[in-house]
Scaffold this motif. Structure first.
Motif, PDB file in Angstrom:
ATOM      1  N   HIS A   1      -5.007 -17.477 -11.566  1.00 28.19           N
ATOM      2  CA  HIS A   1      -5.297 -16.263 -10.755  1.00 28.19           C
ATOM      3  C   HIS A   1      -5.181 -16.729  -9.307  1.00 28.19           C
ATOM      4  O   HIS A   1      -5.921 -17.653  -9.015  1.00 28.19           O
ATOM      5  CB  HIS A   1      -6.561 -15.710 -11.015  1.00 28.19           C
ATOM      6  CG  HIS A   1      -6.516 -15.121 -12.547  1.00 28.19           C
ATOM      7  ND1 HIS A   1      -7.192 -15.547 -13.425  1.00 28.19           N
ATOM      8  CD2 HIS A   1      -5.828 -14.142 -12.984  1.00 28.19           C
ATOM      9  CE1 HIS A   1      -6.991 -14.989 -14.660  1.00 28.19           C
ATOM     10  NE2 HIS A   1      -6.070 -14.145 -14.403  1.00 28.19           N
ATOM     11  N   LYS A   2      -4.900 -16.031  -8.250  1.00 26.87           N
ATOM     12  CA  LYS A   2      -4.991 -16.189  -7.086  1.00 26.87           C
ATOM     13  C   LYS A   2      -6.305 -15.975  -6.455  1.00 26.87           C
ATOM     14  O   LYS A   2      -6.604 -14.773  -6.612  1.00 26.87           O
ATOM     15  CB  LYS A   2      -3.748 -15.498  -6.070  1.00 26.87           C
ATOM     16  CG  LYS A   2      -3.622 -15.798  -4.951  1.00 26.87           C
ATOM     17  CD  LYS A   2      -2.484 -14.996  -4.219  1.00 26.87           C
ATOM     18  CE  LYS A   2      -2.325 -15.312  -2.822  1.00 26.87           C
ATOM     19  NZ  LYS A   2      -1.129 -14.657  -2.218  1.00 26.87           N
ATOM     20  N   ARG A   3      -6.853 -16.821  -5.614  1.00 32.41           N
ATOM     21  CA  ARG A   3      -8.281 -16.563  -5.296  1.00 32.41           C
ATOM     22  C   ARG A   3      -8.338 -16.856  -3.697  1.00 32.41           C
ATOM     23  O   ARG A   3      -7.690 -17.775  -3.342  1.00 32.41           O
ATOM     24  CB  ARG A   3      -9.484 -17.235  -6.149  1.00 32.41           C
ATOM     25  CG  ARG A   3      -9.198 -16.981  -7.515  1.00 32.41           C
ATOM     26  CD  ARG A   3     -10.513 -17.408  -8.132  1.00 32.41           C
ATOM     27  NE  ARG A   3     -10.428 -16.925  -9.450  1.00 32.41           N
ATOM     28  CZ  ARG A   3     -10.665 -15.611 -10.096  1.00 32.41           C
ATOM     29  NH1 ARG A   3     -11.142 -14.799  -9.294  1.00 32.41           N
ATOM     30  NH2 ARG A   3     -10.663 -15.369 -11.469  1.00 32.41           N
TER      31      ARG A   3
ATOM     32  N   SER B   1      -9.753  -8.418  -4.720  1.00 33.08           N
ATOM     33  CA  SER B   1      -9.347  -9.946  -4.659  1.00 33.08           C
ATOM     34  C   SER B   1      -8.735 -10.302  -3.066  1.00 33.08           C
ATOM     35  O   SER B   1      -8.708 -11.563  -2.750  1.00 33.08           O
ATOM     36  CB  SER B   1      -8.129 -10.192  -5.486  1.00 33.08           C
ATOM     37  OG  SER B   1      -6.923  -9.669  -5.271  1.00 33.08           O
TER      38      SER B   1
ATOM     39  N   HIS C   1      -6.815  -5.648  -7.110  1.00 26.81           N
ATOM     40  CA  HIS C   1      -5.966  -6.337  -6.067  1.00 26.81           C
ATOM     41  C   HIS C   1      -6.370  -6.338  -4.970  1.00 26.81           C
ATOM     42  O   HIS C   1      -6.996  -7.307  -4.180  1.00 26.81           O
ATOM     43  CB  HIS C   1      -4.381  -5.681  -6.214  1.00 26.81           C
ATOM     44  CG  HIS C   1      -3.526  -6.573  -5.020  1.00 26.81           C
ATOM     45  ND1 HIS C   1      -3.493  -7.915  -5.065  1.00 26.81           N
ATOM     46  CD2 HIS C   1      -3.273  -6.196  -3.735  1.00 26.81           C
ATOM     47  CE1 HIS C   1      -2.547  -8.278  -3.965  1.00 26.81           C
ATOM     48  NE2 HIS C   1      -2.587  -7.115  -3.223  1.00 26.81           N
TER      49      HIS C   1
END
Length: 80
Positions: free
Chosen positions: A63-65, A20, A17
């Protein structure tokens, strides 16, 4: 033994995390996998000029990017 497994999983999750949160930097030819845009934030400027932006999005796997790139400021929209 189970407690060690859970602690290790939590540690690896927090490390992933943390990585990211730093946006990838766009370069010409970068292959993008954008399923949904969550937000776009521009660095504010009073002049019509190139500025920094960060797009937060979900890829096709959910997925959060984040992607950092350069763009014209919002001020340019109001000028001829």
């Amino acid at each position: 033994m189970r407690a060690i497994f859970i602690a290790t999983a939590l540690l690896l999750s927090s490390v992933a995390h943390a990585d990211s949160s730093k946006p990838d930097v766009y370069t010409y030819g970068t292959k993008l996998d954008v399923a949904s845009v969550l937000s776009i934030k521009l660095k504010p400027t009073p002049n019509c000029e190139v500025t920094d932006a960060v797009m937060t999005y979900l890829d096709s796997a959910g997925h959060k990017r984040q992607l950092a790139y350069r763009t014209l400021s919002d001020t340019c929209k109001n000028q001829n």
